[in-house]
Design an enzyme around this catalytic site. Structure first.
Site, PDB file in Angstrom:
ATOM      1  CG  HIS A   1      -8.053  -5.113   0.985  1.00  0.00           C
ATOM      2  ND1 HIS A   1      -7.105  -4.515   0.173  1.00  0.00           N
ATOM      3  CD2 HIS A   1      -9.145  -4.308   0.939  1.00  0.00           C
ATOM      4  CE1 HIS A   1      -7.600  -3.406  -0.334  1.00  0.00           C
ATOM      5  NE2 HIS A   1      -8.836  -3.255   0.102  1.00  0.00           N
ATOM      6  CB  CYS A   2      -7.969  -2.787   6.416  1.00  0.00           C
ATOM      7  SG  CYS A   2      -8.954  -1.870   7.623  1.00  0.00           S
ATOM      8  CB  VAL A   3     -13.164  -1.965   3.729  1.00  0.00           C
ATOM      9  CG1 VAL A   3     -13.260  -3.240   2.928  1.00  0.00           C
ATOM     10  CG2 VAL A   3     -13.771  -2.158   5.114  1.00  0.00           C
TER      11      VAL A   3
END
Length: 297
Positions: free
Chosen positions: A163-165
């Protein structure tokens, strides 16, 4: 004691995931702000005015601006493609034995199933009680091979990488190609900006009079430092993902491979790259919907 520690850890993870959800559009605005500052420094403060200088300076400025705008367009296109593309959700009523044409579930006997899937693939699907099936208790559904649950998005993601912020989204089967291209064009863009502003950065530490307002000079200095930092960090991140793609592995699976003697999804680096780079995400989506035993991209 152990139960309370486990509850506390789960609560901390929940709060962390909730905080990541709360970032939301803030991270997108931050990315756009960095792009805006960079555009102001490169185009409006330095190379835009250089177009009016005439001679070789004009040609050099035109070449830099042309390449800058091309890379910026490609960067933003792939960035928003990662942001708005569904990383890959499990289709409703997905089943290992689901017949898409009839819309019915036809359970296979163990002998029939073994004839369709070798032992290595069956073990790779590992689950408690049944080595063929994994079940997500949070989504209350079966999990296809290479699928993981994202606590931030609150759903299972096909071939989840992480999951990429920065993109406020998961990176999975259907948007991983855009993510790789985003890293690639970000590296090229930040490297171009760093090199193009390097003479101006060096001039800060010389006795030469530098034209421009204090705000423009400060913005140029800040832009150089930011793009240099992003260029170096993205380079390391890009090298890591290139190594993952060459082995047909995700960031999550890289840890799982340590206990797997043979990685069944590794088709050789050429075919692995062809899967990720050459195959369009729409083809992946249709392929999964037609093939209930989807195991790769």
């Amino acid at each position: 004691m152990y139960r309370s520690a486990g509850v506390a850890m789960a609560w901390n993870v929940f709060r962390f995931c909730t905080a990541l959800r709360g970032l939301g559009s803030i991270m997108i605005l931050l990315v756009l702000a960095i792009v805006g500052v960079t555009y102001y420094a490169v185009v409006l403060c330095n190379y835009g005015p250089a177009l009016l200088a005439g001679g070789p300076t004009t040609l050099a400025a035109f070449a830099v601006l042309l390449l800058f705008h091309f890379l910026l367009a490609m960067l933003l296109w792939n960035y928003f493609s990662v942001v708005f593309t569904n990383p890959g959700s499990v289709p409703p009523n997905w089943n290992l034995d689901f017949d898409v044409e009839t819309g019915e579930t036809a359970p296979l006997a163990s002998s029939e199933f073994s004839s369709q899937m070798n032992l290595q693939q069956s073990a790779a699907l590992g689950s408690t009680g049944n080595p063929r099936v994994r079940y997500c208790r949070k989504c209350n559904q079966l999990k296809p091979p290479r699928c993981h649950h994202c606590s931030v998005c609150g759903k299972c993601v096909l071939k989840m990488d992480h999951h990429c912020v920065w993109v406020v989204n998961c990176v999975g089967a259907l948007n991983y190609k855009y993510f790789l291209l985003f890293l690639f064009y970000t590296f090229l863009e930040t490297t171009l900006v760093t090199l193009s502003l390097l003479p101006h950065f060096i001039a800060f530490f010389s006795d030469v009079d530098i034209p421009g307002s204090p705000a423009a000079l400060a913005t140029t200095f800040l832009t150089f430092v930011l793009n240099l930092a992003f260029s170096l960090s993205v380079l390391g991140f890009m090298i890591m993902h290139i190594s993952l793609v060459s082995a047909n592995t995700t960031t999550i699976e890289a840890y799982e491979k340590k206990t797997t003697p043979h990685w069944i999804y590794d088709l050789g680096w050429k075919r692995n790259f062809a899967q990720e780079i050459l195959v369009h995400p729409c083809i992946l989506r249709r392929g999964f919907e037609k093939n209930s035993s989807f195991t790769g991209s």
